[in-house]
Design a protein around this motif. Sequence first.
Motif, PDB file in Angstrom:
ATOM      1  N   GLN A 174       0.848  -1.195   0.000  1.00 44.45           N
ATOM      2  CA  GLN A 174       0.000   0.000   0.000  1.00 44.45           C
ATOM      3  C   GLN A 174       0.882   1.243   0.000  1.00 44.45           C
ATOM      4  O   GLN A 174       1.754   1.397   0.859  1.00 44.45           O
ATOM      5  CB  GLN A 174      -0.887   0.000   1.252  1.00 44.45           C
ATOM      6  CG  GLN A 174      -1.657   1.292   1.492  1.00 44.45           C
ATOM      7  CD  GLN A 174      -2.824   1.437   0.542  1.00 44.45           C
ATOM      8  OE1 GLN A 174      -3.756   0.653   0.595  1.00 44.45           O
ATOM      9  NE2 GLN A 174      -2.777   2.443  -0.314  1.00 44.45           N
ATOM     10  N   LEU A 175       0.680   2.125  -0.974  1.00 44.30           N
ATOM     11  CA  LEU A 175       1.409   3.390  -0.989  1.00 44.30           C
ATOM     12  C   LEU A 175       0.991   4.245   0.198  1.00 44.30           C
ATOM     13  O   LEU A 175      -0.167   4.243   0.608  1.00 44.30           O
ATOM     14  CB  LEU A 175       1.131   4.146  -2.282  1.00 44.30           C
ATOM     15  CG  LEU A 175       1.748   3.579  -3.558  1.00 44.30           C
ATOM     16  CD1 LEU A 175       1.186   4.307  -4.775  1.00 44.30           C
ATOM     17  CD2 LEU A 175       3.269   3.688  -3.520  1.00 44.30           C
ATOM     18  N   SER A 176       1.956   5.014   0.730  1.00 44.00           N
ATOM     19  CA  SER A 176       1.660   5.872   1.878  1.00 44.00           C
ATOM     20  C   SER A 176       2.612   7.055   1.873  1.00 44.00           C
ATOM     21  O   SER A 176       3.622   7.065   1.166  1.00 44.00           O
ATOM     22  CB  SER A 176       1.810   5.064   3.178  1.00 44.00           C
ATOM     23  OG  SER A 176       1.487   5.831   4.307  1.00 44.00           O
ATOM     24  N   ASP A 177       2.273   8.042   2.687  1.00 45.71           N
ATOM     25  CA  ASP A 177       3.129   9.218   2.880  1.00 45.71           C
ATOM     26  C   ASP A 177       3.548   9.862   1.564  1.00 45.71           C
ATOM     27  O   ASP A 177       4.736  10.048   1.291  1.00 45.71           O
ATOM     28  CB  ASP A 177       4.371   8.852   3.698  1.00 45.71           C
ATOM     29  CG  ASP A 177       4.061   8.632   5.168  1.00 45.71           C
ATOM     30  OD1 ASP A 177       2.943   8.165   5.457  1.00 45.71           O
ATOM     31  OD2 ASP A 177       4.921   8.924   6.012  1.00 45.71           O
ATOM     32  N   GLY A 178       2.549  10.176   0.742  1.00 45.01           N
ATOM     33  CA  GLY A 178       2.833  10.845  -0.517  1.00 45.01           C
ATOM     34  C   GLY A 178       3.651  10.013  -1.471  1.00 45.01           C
ATOM     35  O   GLY A 178       4.508  10.538  -2.202  1.00 45.01           O
ATOM     36  N   LYS A 179       3.408   8.701  -1.474  1.00 41.71           N
ATOM     37  CA  LYS A 179       4.097   7.742  -2.350  1.00 41.71           C
ATOM     38  C   LYS A 179       5.585   7.614  -2.042  1.00 41.71           C
ATOM     39  O   LYS A 179       6.380   7.202  -2.887  1.00 41.71           O
ATOM     40  CB  LYS A 179       3.909   8.109  -3.826  1.00 41.71           C
ATOM     41  CG  LYS A 179       2.467   8.087  -4.293  1.00 41.71           C
ATOM     42  CD  LYS A 179       2.357   8.339  -5.784  1.00 41.71           C
ATOM     43  CE  LYS A 179       0.914   8.302  -6.258  1.00 41.71           C
ATOM     44  NZ  LYS A 179       0.777   8.528  -7.705  1.00 41.71           N
ATOM     45  N   THR A 180       5.979   7.919  -0.796  1.00 39.87           N
ATOM     46  CA  THR A 180       7.388   7.760  -0.408  1.00 39.87           C
ATOM     47  C   THR A 180       7.620   6.462   0.356  1.00 39.87           C
ATOM     48  O   THR A 180       8.766   6.062   0.569  1.00 39.87           O
ATOM     49  CB  THR A 180       7.862   8.928   0.471  1.00 39.87           C
ATOM     50  OG1 THR A 180       7.084   8.952   1.681  1.00 39.87           O
ATOM     51  CG2 THR A 180       7.715  10.251  -0.269  1.00 39.87           C
ATOM     52  N   LEU A 181       6.528   5.812   0.772  1.00 39.02           N
ATOM     53  CA  LEU A 181       6.625   4.553   1.503  1.00 39.02           C
ATOM     54  C   LEU A 181       5.708   3.512   0.888  1.00 39.02           C
ATOM     55  O   LEU A 181       4.643   3.840   0.364  1.00 39.02           O
ATOM     56  CB  LEU A 181       6.225   4.736   2.974  1.00 39.02           C
ATOM     57  CG  LEU A 181       7.091   5.611   3.871  1.00 39.02           C
ATOM     58  CD1 LEU A 181       6.479   5.682   5.258  1.00 39.02           C
ATOM     59  CD2 LEU A 181       8.522   5.099   3.935  1.00 39.02           C
TER      60      LEU A 181
END
Length: 264
Positions: A174-181
């Motif tokens: 799952q993408l998270s934190d503005g696609k940084t994680l």
Amino acid sequence: MIKMLVLDLDETLLRTDKTISSYTQEILKKSCGAGIRIVFATARPFRSIKHLMDQTACSTAVYHNGAAVLLDGESAETSRIPARDTANILQTLQVKYADKKLAAEINDKIYANFDVITIWGKTQKEREILEASSIWTDFSDLPEADADKIIIEIDSEKEYEQIQSLLTPDLYGQLSDGKTLCLVMHRNATKLNAIKRIAKRLGIARSEIAAFGDDYNDIEMIKYCGTGVAMGNAIEEVKQAADTVTATNNDDGVARYIEEHILR
């Protein structure tokens, strides 16, 4: 009539300084007093939400993005990553991406190959929690226990797709934190799945739930719940999925919506 409020935490209920305003605390306590169930739904571990639950009289939480559920102060259900898969994924990634920040949440401890305090220790409280719970590792010495989630630093969607190809069928990213994680979890571990289980157990209908969020992992629950509310600071995809948009997290958007539309 709304009987359950599902609240994401970071950039939703919490202000950017990671606090809950006194106004928001008051509105949430009024909601509890009116018989409305407050549910925190977050990717955070339990250790970093307990003090927030104490501030708001909240007794129900979906944490680790749905890998674990706390209902009326008691652990209800879990959906974790098998220990062998956790070790294999992290060791493979460490070889493939030597400079990547990697971490795993296991038994309410965070095992990481970097100093987690520099990334997530934004407040004194968070630093204290991380100092007591973080363990540096090269992932060769992980405990023989299932993981709630794996956290992977990413630089691009292509990298995200490459990581997905390493996962077994019962896991997802799952993408998270503005696609940084990229958060890797068991396929059953989603906020929406946990919310459905809580609602079923409490006898609350889909139409009686209002959900608030700002990021990719909130989209499913915002689409599903009877009332989906995006924060003013939410990513565009969340706003498109929601029924309405409230004020930003720094302007007490959650509390303002509840006071104006639910506690009328």
